[in-house]
Design a protein around this motif. Structure first.
Motif: not given
Length: 107
Positions: A1-2, A5, A9-10, A13, A59
């Motif tokens: 994770a950034t 992200s 998306q998380l 994933e 985010r």
């Protein structure tokens, strides 16, 4: 994770990593939740004080930096089934509605 992200998306994933999203579109059944609570329930279990579904485009790492839970509480992110979260949120809305009935229309 950034910090770039998104919640969607998380979720995707995580589901792929644990083999829970074999088909395209399955990730829509799940939502990332921002959960505030504290340990201390029976057997040291986590006691949820607040649960909020995180928007797909939000985010989470940025959210974590700009909003801190009150003293004595901690935050964690959980992936839950979207239907379960909607049911819980609807129940909270019904409780709140009974505590604070809508204003009566003026005549």
């Amino acid at each position: 994770a950034t910090p770039r992200s998104t919640a969607r998306q998380l979720v995707r994933e995580a589901l792929e990593r644990y083999g829970l999203a074999p088909e395209e579109g399955t990730s829509g059944e799940y939502v990332l939740c921002d959960v505030v609570g504290r340990p201390g329930g029976p057997g040291g279990a986590w006691q949820v004080e607040h649960l909020r579904p995180v928007g797909d485009a939000e985010r989470p790492l940025v959210l974590q930096d700009v909003w801190k839970p009150k003293t004595g509480c901690s935050r964690r992110f959980e992936i839950r089934r979207r239907q379960e979260v909607e049911r819980v949120c609807e129940g909270e809305d019904a409780e709140t509605a009974s505590e604070f009935p809508p204003p009566r229309p003026r005549r």
